[in-house]
Design an enzyme around this catalytic site. Structure first.
Site, mmCIF file in Angstrom:
data_model
loop_
_atom_site.group_PDB
_atom_site.id
_atom_site.type_symbol
_atom_site.label_atom_id
_atom_site.label_comp_id
_atom_site.label_asym_id
_atom_site.label_seq_id
_atom_site.Cartn_x
_atom_site.Cartn_y
_atom_site.Cartn_z
ATOM 1 N N ARG A 182 0.847 -1.189 0.000
ATOM 2 C CA ARG A 182 0.000 0.000 0.000
ATOM 3 C C ARG A 182 0.887 1.244 0.000
ATOM 4 O O ARG A 182 1.478 1.597 1.017
ATOM 5 C CB ARG A 182 -0.940 0.023 1.215
ATOM 6 N N ASP A 466 -4.187 3.427 14.046
ATOM 7 C CA ASP A 466 -3.303 3.933 13.002
ATOM 8 C C ASP A 466 -3.798 5.313 12.608
ATOM 9 O O ASP A 466 -4.635 5.912 13.290
ATOM 10 C CB ASP A 466 -3.222 2.968 11.818
#
Length: 585
Positions: A182, A466
């Site tokens: 990613r 996160d």
């Protein structure tokens, strides 16, 4: 070309006879020359030159659409692309090698220890996250590429400071997960690399360096160069990625369609263009993912100025059973399966605690229930954030899939989702409490401190936090303050109350690290960044962009064309101010 040096702070690689060049402005430490080769830098530099103008135009279009919604316009399904949604004939490409079965995917940053844990976890896919789970320090950006290169070479290992040695062994059969990288979103620059005097796109840097060094290694291993694409807001942004893929494959001599990409549907605007996004990427498409945490953040960011009808309750109450979240996930599964694509579920944030069996049992139960709902709904697999949860996720999907690799055959024709369903935020049950306010402030503060210290994924209060979950926390507080929401204890959320809670949480956070000057300073910096974000007149688009420009850009040598202050100017957080270049260059 000038060779990369481990001695010099700044490196230049000439791209054209006219003098265009790439500059490496971050320190070039021992080993960095393995990925910062002249050829690799030239490759990413040319890619960035080719697409910088379009990237910046699309970021401007994002801002314009957000302003329109703030002024009263509503998102909806596009009329000009209706033909894509109503044409039953098109499908995405068949699954690529290593992506046929995605029943359990583990996500995590690309530091060496976490990568080894993921590759030994028994998951089908490792989402190597250079975005929300990674703090984009220069050392993390380059170090992550070194991790990915060694993983592709089969040589990844790590020795801890206390002498413990870690290496990749795979699962019980020696198998390792398929690697899916990613890269950072289109909005993020990489200010340590400049082309033609301006910062490169973080997306292009992360994608390009991995593709250049690892594509053929992955193909030789029977898999391929695969990616997760984050933060897309329109099919035009997907088209940009597809054009980048086509150009990159041409430049490296890779067959068209070698690259495969799964798109995270993690913004509210993208939910209205799922089919169009798959269509644009169809020869490179591998599926869609329900990026639930960023999706909640995007909903608040997009409709946060539209009054109480769009207010969400405490973060803990915004579950996947909320009406607007059910509509989104049901539409995602139906869309993917109609077009032959995988639908991948989201991350359950609860994590086990080895020191607390009771808390671990509760976390596993929450994850199991979450994955059972996704498997029943038709998802082909899902995410976990901890190796200890891989078995739970696998058991759930094994029970539904059996020996089949997926359930793409379930087309879900009964699903009928309207624009009103996707926008029904106000129907979410729950309340806004003093505890919810304090939790949001605490989570955002502690996450920012860790992020400033180079950690992008942090276990807090039994949950894996996160950047996406921190974004929910701060955007909720901003919206509650703007709307002067009344808490369950009768108090209104006011500027004074928010500042009081932040001051109390900062004091509580500093107390246990009083002897650690570096962490104490980071908490102070984090509190200042958070205060600005919470009290801003307009909600900042992303919490980490200002933090990146102000604290993580560590240039060993400022670019010759500008002064050091301009090189980290927070007024141009996307790096687009100087990107008005010829897109065909």
């Amino acid at each position: 070309m000038t060779p990369v040096s481990t001695q010099r702070a700044s490196t230049r690689v000439t791209l054209t006879s006219s003098g265009a060049e790439v500059q490496v402005l971050g320190p070039v430490r021992e080993g960095y020359e393995r990925v910062l080769t002249p050829e690799a830098l030239a490759f990413v530099g040319r890619l960035d030159q080719a697409f910088a103008e379009r990237r910046c135009e699309l970021l401007e279009a994002r801002a314009a659409r957000r302003a329109e919604v703030a002024s009263g316009a509503d998102l909806g399904f596009r009329s000009d692309t209706r033909w894509i949604r109503t044409d039953p004939s098109w499908k995405v490409a068949p699954p690529a090698p290593g992506l046929e079965d995605r029943r359990v995917e583990i996500t995590g940053p690309t530091d060496r220890k976490m990568a080894i844990n993921a590759l030994n976890s028994g998951a089908k896919v490792w989402l190597a996250d250079q975005e929300d789970a990674t703090s984009p320090t220069w050392d993390n950006v380059v170090g992550g590429q070194l991790t990915l290169l060694d993983a592709s070479l089969g040589t990844l290992e790590w020795t801890s400071p206390d002498g413990r040695h870690y290496r990749v062994t795979g699962d019980a059969d020696g198998a390792t997960p398929t690697v899916v990288v990613r890269p950072r979103g289109w909005h993020l620059p990489e200010k340590h690399l400049r082309v033609d005097g301006r910062p490169m796109s973080g997306s292009i840097v992360d994608f390009g360096l991995y593709l250049f060094h690892c594509a053929r290694l992955q193909l030789d291993a029977g898999r391929g160069p695969y990616f997760y694409l984050p933060k897309l807001e329109s099919h035009l942004e997907a088209r940009l990625w597809n054009d980048v893929f086509v150009r990159a494959q041409q430049m490296l001599g890779l067959p068209r369609g070698t690259i495969r990409a799964t798109v995270l549907v993690e913004t509210l605007p993208a939910a209205f263009e799922m089919e169009e996004i798959l269509y644009e990427l169809r020869e490179h498409a591998a599926g869609l993912n329900a990026g639930r945490w960023d999706y909640i953040f995007s909903a608040i960011k997009t409709y946060g100025t539209r009054g109480h009808d769009y207010l969400l309750p405490d973060r803990a109450d915004v579950t996947m059973t909320a009406p607007f979240m059910r509509a989104y996930t049901e539409l995602l599964v139906a869309t993917c399966h109609r077009r032959g694509a995988h639908a991948v579920g989201g991350m359950a944030a609860a994590i086990p605690d080895r020191g607390d069996p009771e808390r671990t049992a509760a976390a596993v139960a929450k994850v199991r229930a979450d994955k059972e709902r996704e498997a029943r709904d038709g998802f082909d697999g899902s995410w976990v954030a901890h190796p200890g949860l891989v078995g739970t996720c696998r058991e759930v999907f094994d029970a539904v899939l059996g020996s089949r690799p997926n359930q793409v055959h379930r087309h879900r024709p009964e699903v009928a989702v309207t624009a009103a369903d996707l926008l029904d935020l106000g129907a979410t049950p729950g309340e806004v409490s003093a505890e919810g306010l304090r939790t949001n402030v605490s989570v955002a503060l502690h996450y920012l401190e860790a992020w400033l210290g180079g950690r992008g994924a942090v276990a807090l209060h039994g949950l894996m936090e996160d950047a996406a979950t921190a974004e929910i926390s701060r955007s909720q507080v901003w919206q509650w303050l703007r709307e002067e929401v009344r808490l369950t204890d009768g108090r209104a959320v006011s500027r004074d109350l928010v500042e009081q809670v932040l001051a109390e949480e900062l004091a509580a956070a500093r107390e246990p690290v009083a002897g650690d000057d570096a962490r104490t300073a980071r908490f102070v910096d984090a509190a200042e960044l958070l205060r600005e974000a919470l009290l801003a007149e307009r909600l900042p688009s992303f919490l980490t962009t200002t933090a990146y420009a102000r604290h993580l850009v560590t240039l060993a040598e400022p670019p010759s064309s500008v002064g050091r202050d301009e090189a980290v100017d927070v007024r141009d957080l996307s790096g687009c101010a100087a990107a008005r270049v010829d897109p065909a260059a």
